[in-house]
Design a protein around this motif. Sequence first.
Motif, PDB file in Angstrom:
ATOM      1  N   THR A 221      -7.395  70.170  14.294  1.00 29.23           N
ATOM      2  CA  THR A 221      -6.735  70.002  15.587  1.00 29.23           C
ATOM      3  C   THR A 221      -5.219  69.863  15.411  1.00 29.23           C
ATOM      4  O   THR A 221      -4.436  70.469  16.156  1.00 29.23           O
ATOM      5  N   LEU A 222      -4.818  69.083  14.412  1.00 29.14           N
ATOM      6  CA  LEU A 222      -3.381  68.877  14.193  1.00 29.14           C
ATOM      7  C   LEU A 222      -2.703  70.173  13.756  1.00 29.14           C
ATOM      8  O   LEU A 222      -1.578  70.465  14.178  1.00 29.14           O
ATOM      9  N   LEU A 223      -3.349  70.945  12.909  1.00 27.14           N
ATOM     10  CA  LEU A 223      -2.762  72.212  12.460  1.00 27.14           C
ATOM     11  C   LEU A 223      -2.584  73.171  13.635  1.00 27.14           C
ATOM     12  O   LEU A 223      -1.546  73.834  13.766  1.00 27.14           O
ATOM     13  N   ARG A 224      -3.591  73.240  14.471  1.00 22.33           N
ATOM     14  CA  ARG A 224      -3.485  74.143  15.628  1.00 22.33           C
ATOM     15  C   ARG A 224      -2.358  73.704  16.567  1.00 22.33           C
ATOM     16  O   ARG A 224      -1.615  74.534  17.093  1.00 22.33           O
ATOM     17  N   ALA A 225      -2.268  72.388  16.780  1.00 21.62           N
ATOM     18  CA  ALA A 225      -1.213  71.889  17.668  1.00 21.62           C
ATOM     19  C   ALA A 225       0.161  72.175  17.079  1.00 21.62           C
ATOM     20  O   ALA A 225       1.098  72.583  17.794  1.00 21.62           O
ATOM     21  N   ALA A 227       0.960  74.589  14.948  1.00 20.74           N
ATOM     22  CA  ALA A 227       1.213  76.031  14.915  1.00 20.74           C
ATOM     23  C   ALA A 227       1.604  76.580  16.277  1.00 20.74           C
ATOM     24  O   ALA A 227       2.268  77.610  16.371  1.00 20.74           O
ATOM     25  N   GLU A 228       1.179  75.895  17.350  1.00 22.86           N
ATOM     26  CA  GLU A 228       1.573  76.349  18.690  1.00 22.86           C
ATOM     27  C   GLU A 228       3.060  76.134  18.931  1.00 22.86           C
ATOM     28  O   GLU A 228       3.693  76.873  19.681  1.00 22.86           O
ATOM     29  N   ARG A 229       3.648  75.122  18.283  1.00 24.63           N
ATOM     30  CA  ARG A 229       5.047  74.781  18.521  1.00 24.63           C
ATOM     31  C   ARG A 229       5.967  75.361  17.459  1.00 24.63           C
ATOM     32  O   ARG A 229       7.139  75.604  17.714  1.00 24.63           O
ATOM     33  N   LEU A 230       5.430  75.531  16.244  1.00 22.76           N
ATOM     34  CA  LEU A 230       6.273  75.933  15.123  1.00 22.76           C
ATOM     35  C   LEU A 230       5.731  77.219  14.516  1.00 22.76           C
ATOM     36  O   LEU A 230       4.515  77.397  14.419  1.00 22.76           O
ATOM     37  N   GLU A 231       6.610  78.097  14.068  1.00 27.12           N
ATOM     38  CA  GLU A 231       6.157  79.356  13.486  1.00 27.12           C
ATOM     39  C   GLU A 231       6.110  79.280  11.964  1.00 27.12           C
ATOM     40  O   GLU A 231       5.159  79.771  11.347  1.00 27.12           O
ATOM     41  N   ALA A 232       7.114  78.684  11.353  1.00 25.24           N
ATOM     42  CA  ALA A 232       7.200  78.683   9.900  1.00 25.24           C
ATOM     43  C   ALA A 232       6.038  77.915   9.289  1.00 25.24           C
ATOM     44  O   ALA A 232       5.776  76.769   9.668  1.00 25.24           O
ATOM     45  N   PRO A 233       5.289  78.496   8.348  1.00 21.50           N
ATOM     46  CA  PRO A 233       4.159  77.792   7.733  1.00 21.50           C
ATOM     47  C   PRO A 233       4.555  76.462   7.110  1.00 21.50           C
ATOM     48  O   PRO A 233       3.800  75.483   7.211  1.00 21.50           O
ATOM     49  N   GLY A 234       5.732  76.386   6.474  1.00 19.58           N
ATOM     50  CA  GLY A 234       6.155  75.129   5.879  1.00 19.58           C
ATOM     51  C   GLY A 234       6.360  74.047   6.932  1.00 19.58           C
ATOM     52  O   GLY A 234       5.995  72.885   6.724  1.00 19.58           O
ATOM     53  N   ALA A 235       6.932  74.418   8.062  1.00 18.07           N
ATOM     54  CA  ALA A 235       7.153  73.453   9.136  1.00 18.07           C
ATOM     55  C   ALA A 235       5.836  73.005   9.747  1.00 18.07           C
ATOM     56  O   ALA A 235       5.677  71.835  10.124  1.00 18.07           O
ATOM     57  N   VAL A 236       4.871  73.914   9.844  1.00 16.14           N
ATOM     58  CA  VAL A 236       3.553  73.548  10.386  1.00 16.14           C
ATOM     59  C   VAL A 236       2.889  72.504   9.490  1.00 16.14           C
ATOM     60  O   VAL A 236       2.346  71.502   9.965  1.00 16.14           O
TER      61      VAL A 236
END
Length: 541
Positions: A221-225, A227-236
């Motif tokens: 759930t946290l990863l999906r949330a 990824a909706e706001r951030l694009e960069a994998p490191g930032a996610v």
Amino acid sequence: MTTLRGFWRNKTKVEPGTAVSPTLNTAETAVTAPPALTPIDLDIAPNDPLLAYIQHNPVVFDVAQLKLDSLAVTAMREAGVRLVVPLVSQGELIGLINLGQRMSDQEYSSDDHRLMSDLATQAAPALRIAQLVQQQKLEAIERERIAQELRVARLIQQTLLPQELPALAGWGVSAYYQPARAVGGDFYDFLYFPDGKVGFIVADVTDKGVPAALVMATTRTLLRAAAERLEAPGAVLARTNDVLVQEIPPKMFVTCFYALLDPATGHLRYANAGHDVPYHYTAQGVVELRATGMPLGLMPGMGYDEKETTLAPGDYVLLYSDGLVEAHNPARGMFGFPHLQALLATHADGATLHEFLLAELAAFTGPGWEQEDDVTLVTIQREEPINSQQLTINSQPVEFEIPSAPGNERTAMEWVAEVVGDLLPAARLEKLKTAVAEATMNAMEHGNQYDPDKPARLKVFVEEAPTSTGSVRVTITDQGGGQPSPAAVAPDLAAKLAGAQSPRGWGLFLIQAMVDEMHVHQDDQHYTIELVMHLANQKGA
């Protein structure tokens, strides 16, 4: 506290807990039935002196003569208990028989003591067996309750995993997941973005079973949330870590690899939170996709390196969990990373990679292997472009499935056109595309009733080189077998306006007019329409 249940005969019908009256109405006793046995519950503390006394003196005793500073003895006296018969089995006190005043008001005699002692000797084993049977019943009920909860937990966990693989033109994606227990801590996920990019996640929660499954659901759930706001994998990963570290139980953490794929270019950006390093298969060899980062949930404020690569046609990336590389053989040897990398170097086909690796794993661990950890495999392969020269030497059909949903006939049409390429003149190719679209739409709507679990299956055959008298054959199969379908009906506008013909049902006539040949094959379960375009036929070109 220890609860020992005893039974005593309350001849005066005084409720338990009240003192027994010494008076007795003998006349009433003579004409009335004996009073019923009355159960009493005695909560005896483990440190009560009574237990120690009985443990050392497991014989019948008179409560009135017992000189113990015991709350249990006091309670017995208040309940009117006169004689206590310990029930001992295999040295363990399993119960008490408590007797009140004798019906005759006489004191209990030595014969009474011997009688009750003999009774205790016979009753104690029977009572013990009854207790064990009852205990087994309760344990069986408890095991069934736990098994039912695990079944529900596994069902919930399965619903959290993707129900469908990404359908990307020019790409092949496959996934495999096998938990070591009823529920596992591994998971994978696919994230779809409006610009066409697709996120791929593989993660592994420490520990197994229900606790790991609960952490898995939270992390997903946290990863999906994020990824909706951030694009960069490191930032996610960084955002997920900062939230998860506040929620995760002590001594637990999550390893995770997150990659963002642009299917149009093959560009792959990725970051790694302590997960096993994925492998990138290329024509030049197998390389590791390394990026540094701590597992999620260990410490706040972590940063994650971000790397990128590009998948060329024929390349694939394998994401996996440690259940594969940390499997042991009977000699306690580990499957290992070098062995996995060497195997990948020998296998270029991503579509069959999972079956290949699982067969190698089974051969390595041997029969009777008890799976030690969850096994998760996700493969992403960029397919080789299909050209006419390849097709002329490849007699195997190109196969694909189209989910049954309105509008997907256009996808089928485009995919068939990509396979056929320049084997047909442009005008004839357009006719074939029209026929494929119409046939696929009929398959999805009428054959599969637009059921998402029933895809339309298409095969494209190229029988010979384009300069010969070969042909292109396309088959579209649905699950609408059974009753024979009507033959193609020529349109009759007058009959249609008069209601003599159905307003629909001209699709087969249209399809037949678009191709050189049309054949229908049908059995109890499937309906297949076969479209044939001769390569040497210039009709309509």
